[in-house]
Design an enzyme around this catalytic site. Structure first.
Site, PDB file in Angstrom:
ATOM      1  N   ASP A 155       5.723   2.548   2.330  1.00 49.86           N
ATOM      2  CA  ASP A 155       4.883   1.379   2.591  1.00 49.86           C
ATOM      3  C   ASP A 155       4.090   1.664   3.871  1.00 49.86           C
ATOM      4  O   ASP A 155       4.654   1.715   4.967  1.00 49.86           O
ATOM      5  CB  ASP A 155       5.769   0.146   2.768  1.00 49.86           C
ATOM      6  CG  ASP A 155       4.971  -1.138   2.973  1.00 49.86           C
ATOM      7  OD1 ASP A 155       3.763  -1.051   3.292  1.00 49.86           O
ATOM      8  OD2 ASP A 155       5.554  -2.229   2.825  1.00 49.86           O
ATOM      9  N   HIS A 156       2.765   1.828   3.722  1.00 51.76           N
ATOM     10  CA  HIS A 156       1.934   2.225   4.856  1.00 51.76           C
ATOM     11  C   HIS A 156       1.854   1.134   5.934  1.00 51.76           C
ATOM     12  O   HIS A 156       1.468   1.404   7.077  1.00 51.76           O
ATOM     13  CB  HIS A 156       0.526   2.584   4.382  1.00 51.76           C
ATOM     14  CG  HIS A 156      -0.114   3.684   5.177  1.00 51.76           C
ATOM     15  ND1 HIS A 156      -0.003   3.784   6.538  1.00 51.76           N
ATOM     16  CD2 HIS A 156      -0.879   4.747   4.798  1.00 51.76           C
ATOM     17  CE1 HIS A 156      -0.657   4.840   6.967  1.00 51.76           C
ATOM     18  NE2 HIS A 156      -1.201   5.444   5.934  1.00 51.76           N
ATOM     19  N   ARG A 157       2.219  -0.090   5.583  1.00 56.18           N
ATOM     20  CA  ARG A 157       2.240  -1.151   6.594  1.00 56.18           C
ATOM     21  C   ARG A 157       3.384  -0.945   7.582  1.00 56.18           C
ATOM     22  O   ARG A 157       3.333  -1.423   8.709  1.00 56.18           O
ATOM     23  CB  ARG A 157       2.392  -2.520   5.915  1.00 56.18           C
ATOM     24  CG  ARG A 157       1.277  -2.878   4.948  1.00 56.18           C
ATOM     25  CD  ARG A 157       1.602  -4.138   4.171  1.00 56.18           C
ATOM     26  NE  ARG A 157       2.838  -4.015   3.404  1.00 56.18           N
ATOM     27  CZ  ARG A 157       3.342  -4.962   2.618  1.00 56.18           C
ATOM     28  NH1 ARG A 157       2.692  -6.115   2.515  1.00 56.18           N
ATOM     29  NH2 ARG A 157       4.451  -4.766   1.949  1.00 56.18           N
TER      30      ARG A 157
ATOM     31  N   PRO B 191       0.843  -1.209   0.000  1.00 54.80           N
ATOM     32  CA  PRO B 191       0.000   0.000   0.000  1.00 54.80           C
ATOM     33  C   PRO B 191       0.876   1.256   0.000  1.00 54.80           C
ATOM     34  O   PRO B 191       1.236   1.791   1.037  1.00 54.80           O
ATOM     35  CB  PRO B 191      -0.802  -0.145   1.303  1.00 54.80           C
ATOM     36  CG  PRO B 191       0.080  -0.968   2.195  1.00 54.80           C
ATOM     37  CD  PRO B 191       0.840  -1.899   1.313  1.00 54.80           C
TER      38      PRO B 191
END
Length: 438
Positions: free
Chosen positions: A410-412, A235
């Site tokens: 990376d939003h994770r 994401p």
């Protein structure tokens, strides 16, 4: 009994390679550590060493052979007292189980099972469970399965001797899932997988137009697979800033004058590497990678830098970049880039890191968005420095050299506020370059 020499896995993602050159001939005596052959992986040409002492009894795969699967027999090694006439018997004997990784090899070496009749070659319809408690799979297949939450034991292997490869995991992912039980939470919505490209249909579409067909080599296949995986599974979100370079350019010119007698010339990219390395120390929570079911937060700043080569690119990693001087980073980066273009990098030189830099500014590109290279948490896309009108702090109109950068995150791994903090630290380091030497 004569021993098979198998095609080695020279990198974690290697599933096949090209046997570029044999450095031994049939009848040659070899010792452990001798170089047997040069093998082209998807990234580089590497030397393959002998593991055991013996004599080359027969070469099974000719040099120049492409798409040789990992663990395919490529030669026969004879031990003391064995003759070429023994090879036929060896070839008829069942092959030893496929060992996918050194860790699995170590486990196998410690096992002492009771003698059993040789198992038949696994049929393509057999699942991994029917081959025993161990599951043989390539490292890439294991990683994809872990990311997707798939059970390797339930997947059919189509690789050598039933080994599970990437295509098997992808096929299993596309298979219909069992119905959701009442006690399981149903997902809100399931994304429909994209239809696979039909090469023949595409070729037919352009059949009446002049064109040249370029077959994909190992590197281009790997790049296509990894970037497709990255855009489909990571994401991404994007943060953009303009960085004023005038102070850095003046400082760089002064340093290069002093370094000229030593034959060192610093580039703007050297300053960017150092600025990012320091920023990862200033914002340590952003110095992290995605590991499937956890986040790994790194202590050192290991910064990867994209290097374009014919037919693809490498991302060599400058390890402990925060501890190195600008001149040391400059020398190391030039060496890594030179060997990358010659495809002479070893896997440990282009694997790892938590952060990457992609600089297209020297090609005149002012702004772009880069794709994250998994498992990295972020990548900085760097544009060209351009003279532009700006409003000074006193409100007057002035001219400054501005460089546009985009941080793909990376939003994770990194949330928006943390990503903004990291980019602010990079900007501050580049706009106050003298502080980077402190």
């Amino acid at each position: 009994m004569p021993t098979e020499i198998l095609m080695p896995a020279l990198s974690p993602t290697m599933e096949e390679g090209t046997l570029a050159k044999w450095l031994v001939s049939e009848g040659d005596d070899v010792a452990s550590g001798d170089i047997l052959a040069e093998i082209e992986t998807d990234k580089a040409t590497m030397e393959f060493e002998a593991v055991d002492d013996g004599r080359i009894g027969r070469i099974l795969v000719a040099e120049g052979s492409a798409n040789v699967a990992v663990n395919t027999p490529i030669a026969i090694l004879l031990e003391d007292g064995e003759e070429a006439s023994d090879i036929t018997a060896a070839a008829a004997a069942p092959a030893a189980p496929d060992i996918a990784t050194p860790k699995e090899a170590a486990m196998a070496a410690g096992a002492t099972p009771a003698a059993a009749p040789p198992p038949p070659a696994p049929a393509k319809t057999d699942s991994a469970e029917t081959r025993g408690t161990r599951v043989f799979a390539s490292p890439l297949a294991r990683r994809i399965a872990a990311d997707k939450g798939l059970d390797l034991a339930a997947i059919t292997g189509s690789g050598p001797r039933g080994r599970i490869v990437k295509a098997d995991v992808e096929a299993a992912e596309a298979a219909p899932r069992p119905p959701i039980r009442a006690d399981e939470a149903a997902p809100a919505a399931a994304a429909k997988p994209a239809a696979a490209v039909d090469p023949d249909a595409i070729a037919k579409l352009y059949a009446d137009r002049p064109h040249t067909e370029l077959p994909l080599d190992g590197m281009r296949r790997t790049i296509a697979a990894r970037l497709t995986e990255a855009k489909q599974t990571i994401p991404h979100f994007y943060l953009r800033r303009d960085i004023t370079l005038d102070a850095l350019l003046a400082f760089r010119a002064d340093l290069n004058t002093q370094l000229k007698p030593r034959g060192i010339k610093l580039s703007v990219n050297d300053f960017i590497i150092k600025a990012c390395a320091n920023a990862l120390q200033q914002v340590p929570a952003a110095n992290a990678v995605w590991a499937g079911d956890r986040i790994l937060q790194l202590t050192p700043s290991d910064v990867a830098v994209a290097v374009a080569i014919d037919g693809g690119l490498f991302t060599p990693v400058l390890k402990d970049a925060h501890q190195k001087t600008l001149s040391a980073l400059s020398v190391e980066m030039k060496d890594l880039a030179s060997r990358a273009r010659a495809r002479k990098l070893a896997p440990h030189e282009y694997q790892g890191g938590s952060f990457a830099i992609s600089n297209l500014g020297m090609m005149g590109i002012e702004s772009f968005d880069a794709v994250i290279n998994p498992p990295h948490g972020a990548i900085l896309a760097v544009g060209a420095g351009v003279r532009k009108p700006v409003v000074a702090e006193d409100g007057a109109l002035a001219v400054a050299t501005l460089m546009s950068v985009t941080l793909s995150v990376d939003h994770r791994v990194i949330d928006g506020a943390l990503g903004a903090e990291l980019l602010a630290a990079i900007k501050d380091n580049l706009e106050h370059p003298l502080a980077m030497l402190a």
